[in-house]
Enzyme design. Structure first.
Site, PDB file in Angstrom:
ATOM      1  N   LYS A  65       0.817  -1.220   0.000  1.00 32.63           N
ATOM      2  CA  LYS A  65       0.000   0.000   0.000  1.00 32.63           C
ATOM      3  C   LYS A  65       0.858   1.282   0.000  1.00 32.63           C
ATOM      4  O   LYS A  65       2.064   1.238   0.259  1.00 32.63           O
ATOM      5  CB  LYS A  65      -0.935  -0.035   1.222  1.00 32.63           C
ATOM      6  CG  LYS A  65      -1.965  -1.171   1.157  1.00 32.63           C
ATOM      7  CD  LYS A  65      -2.923  -1.123   2.351  1.00 32.63           C
ATOM      8  CE  LYS A  65      -4.002  -2.191   2.231  1.00 32.63           C
ATOM      9  NZ  LYS A  65      -4.959  -2.139   3.384  1.00 32.63           N
TER      10      LYS A  65
ATOM     11  N   ASN B 186      -2.045   0.272   6.733  1.00 38.61           N
ATOM     12  CA  ASN B 186      -1.484  -0.954   7.308  1.00 38.61           C
ATOM     13  C   ASN B 186      -0.633  -1.746   6.313  1.00 38.61           C
ATOM     14  O   ASN B 186      -0.495  -2.960   6.427  1.00 38.61           O
ATOM     15  CB  ASN B 186      -2.594  -1.809   7.927  1.00 38.61           C
ATOM     16  CG  ASN B 186      -3.667  -2.191   6.935  1.00 38.61           C
ATOM     17  OD1 ASN B 186      -3.545  -1.916   5.746  1.00 38.61           O
ATOM     18  ND2 ASN B 186      -4.713  -2.832   7.416  1.00 38.61           N
TER      19      ASN B 186
ATOM     20  N   TYR C  51     -12.430  -2.078  -3.862  1.00 40.68           N
ATOM     21  CA  TYR C  51     -12.960  -2.145  -2.500  1.00 40.68           C
ATOM     22  C   TYR C  51     -14.480  -2.021  -2.453  1.00 40.68           C
ATOM     23  O   TYR C  51     -15.039  -1.703  -1.394  1.00 40.68           O
ATOM     24  CB  TYR C  51     -12.301  -1.073  -1.628  1.00 40.68           C
ATOM     25  CG  TYR C  51     -10.915  -1.455  -1.143  1.00 40.68           C
ATOM     26  CD1 TYR C  51     -10.729  -2.530  -0.262  1.00 40.68           C
ATOM     27  CD2 TYR C  51      -9.786  -0.768  -1.546  1.00 40.68           C
ATOM     28  CE1 TYR C  51      -9.466  -2.895   0.191  1.00 40.68           C
ATOM     29  CE2 TYR C  51      -8.511  -1.121  -1.097  1.00 40.68           C
ATOM     30  CZ  TYR C  51      -8.366  -2.176  -0.228  1.00 40.68           C
ATOM     31  OH  TYR C  51      -7.117  -2.545   0.228  1.00 40.68           O
TER      32      TYR C  51
HETATM   33  P1  ADP Z   1      -7.908  -6.715   5.750  1.00 47.82           P
HETATM   34  O1  ADP Z   1      -7.094  -5.781   4.868  1.00 47.82           O
HETATM   35  O2  ADP Z   1      -7.129  -7.173   6.948  1.00 47.82           O
HETATM   36  O3  ADP Z   1      -8.550  -7.848   4.986  1.00 47.82           O
HETATM   37  P2  ADP Z   1     -10.552  -5.465   5.810  1.00 47.82           P
HETATM   38  O4  ADP Z   1     -10.842  -6.247   4.553  1.00 47.82           O
HETATM   39  O5  ADP Z   1     -11.519  -5.597   6.939  1.00 47.82           O
HETATM   40  O6  ADP Z   1      -9.092  -5.820   6.372  1.00 47.82           O
HETATM   41  O7  ADP Z   1     -10.444  -3.914   5.458  1.00 47.82           O
HETATM   42  C1  ADP Z   1      -9.839  -3.487   4.260  1.00 47.82           C
HETATM   43  C2  ADP Z   1      -8.922  -2.320   4.585  1.00 47.82           C
HETATM   44  O8  ADP Z   1      -9.715  -1.236   5.042  1.00 47.82           O
HETATM   45  C3  ADP Z   1      -7.916  -2.563   5.722  1.00 47.82           C
HETATM   46  O9  ADP Z   1      -6.763  -3.256   5.315  1.00 47.82           O
HETATM   47  C4  ADP Z   1      -7.613  -1.129   6.139  1.00 47.82           C
HETATM   48  O10 ADP Z   1      -6.718  -0.492   5.217  1.00 47.82           O
HETATM   49  C5  ADP Z   1      -8.993  -0.495   6.027  1.00 47.82           C
HETATM   50  N1  ADP Z   1      -9.733  -0.556   7.289  1.00 47.82           N
HETATM   51  C6  ADP Z   1     -10.296  -1.669   7.854  1.00 47.82           C
HETATM   52  N2  ADP Z   1     -10.907  -1.373   9.010  1.00 47.82           N
HETATM   53  C7  ADP Z   1     -10.735  -0.043   9.193  1.00 47.82           C
HETATM   54  C8  ADP Z   1     -11.115   0.888  10.210  1.00 47.82           C
HETATM   55  N3  ADP Z   1     -11.828   0.490  11.288  1.00 47.82           N
HETATM   56  N4  ADP Z   1     -10.753   2.191  10.066  1.00 47.82           N
HETATM   57  C9  ADP Z   1     -10.049   2.605   8.982  1.00 47.82           C
HETATM   58  N5  ADP Z   1      -9.658   1.788   7.993  1.00 47.82           N
HETATM   59  C10 ADP Z   1      -9.981   0.482   8.093  1.00 47.82           C
END
Ligand code: ADP
Ligand code: MG
Length: 140
Positions: A11, A114, A51
């Site tokens: 990212k 992240n 997304y």
């Molecule tokens: P992952 O990437 O671990 O599969 P998710 O699919 O739940 O997580 O979410 C997609 C992305 O959205 C995350 O990697 C992060 O960048 C962002 N995200 C998820 N939850 C939050 C949150 N509570 N606040 C802000 N950004 C978030």
């Protein structure tokens, strides 16, 4: 366990801090092979489409803005149980919850910034890989 493929994205927070090599080393050291790779800069439409599954979540607009804020590295990773293995190497979504040694524990700035994306199932991996790569770009 079967050999699988999964989509990985480094990212913008990580490309900005020049961390791509350190992150790719984590995948390769865990036995995952990069079989396709390209650097890209997503448009708003690209990020919204990728997304779309999160379109109703409160963080969606911020996530789209973040994912278009700088270059990303798109990769297909291959290996035994690659979908779960990649998620293991990435660590939990929130770096505060991520295990020691994972990419997100070591490198993530926040729950949003992240550092990496990884497909969450074999079914979604196939969809995400097809969204980001043509068959001819997956070269082994
Ligand atoms: P992952 O990437 O671990 O599969 P998710 O699919 O739940 O997580 O979410 C997609 C992305 O959205 C995350 O990697 C992060 O960048 C962002 N995200 C998820 N939850 C939050 C949150 N509570 N606040 C802000 N950004 C978030
Ligand atoms: Mg996810």
């Amino acid at each position: 366990m079967a050999v699988e493929r999964t989509l990985s994205i480094i990212k913008p927070d990580a490309t900005r801090r020049n961390l791509t090599g350190k992150i790719i080393d984590k995948f390769e050291s865990a036995g995952l092979r990069v079989v396709a790779q390209k650097r890209a800069r997503w448009s708003q439409a690209d990020a919204e489409k990728f997304y779309a599954v999160h379109a109703e979540r409160p963080f969606y607009n911020d996530l789209v803005a973040f994912m278009t804020s700088g270059p990303i590295v798109l990769q297909v990773l291959e290996g035994e149980g690659a979908v779960a293995k990649n998620r293991e190497v990435m660590g939990a979504t929130n770096p505060a919850d991520a295990a020691v040694g994972t990419i997100r524990k070591e490198f993530a700035e926040s729950i949003e910034a992240n550092s990496v994306h990884g497909s969450d199932s074999a079914e979604n991996a196939a969809i995400e890989i097809a969204m980001c790569f043509s068959d001819g770009e997956i070269v082994g």
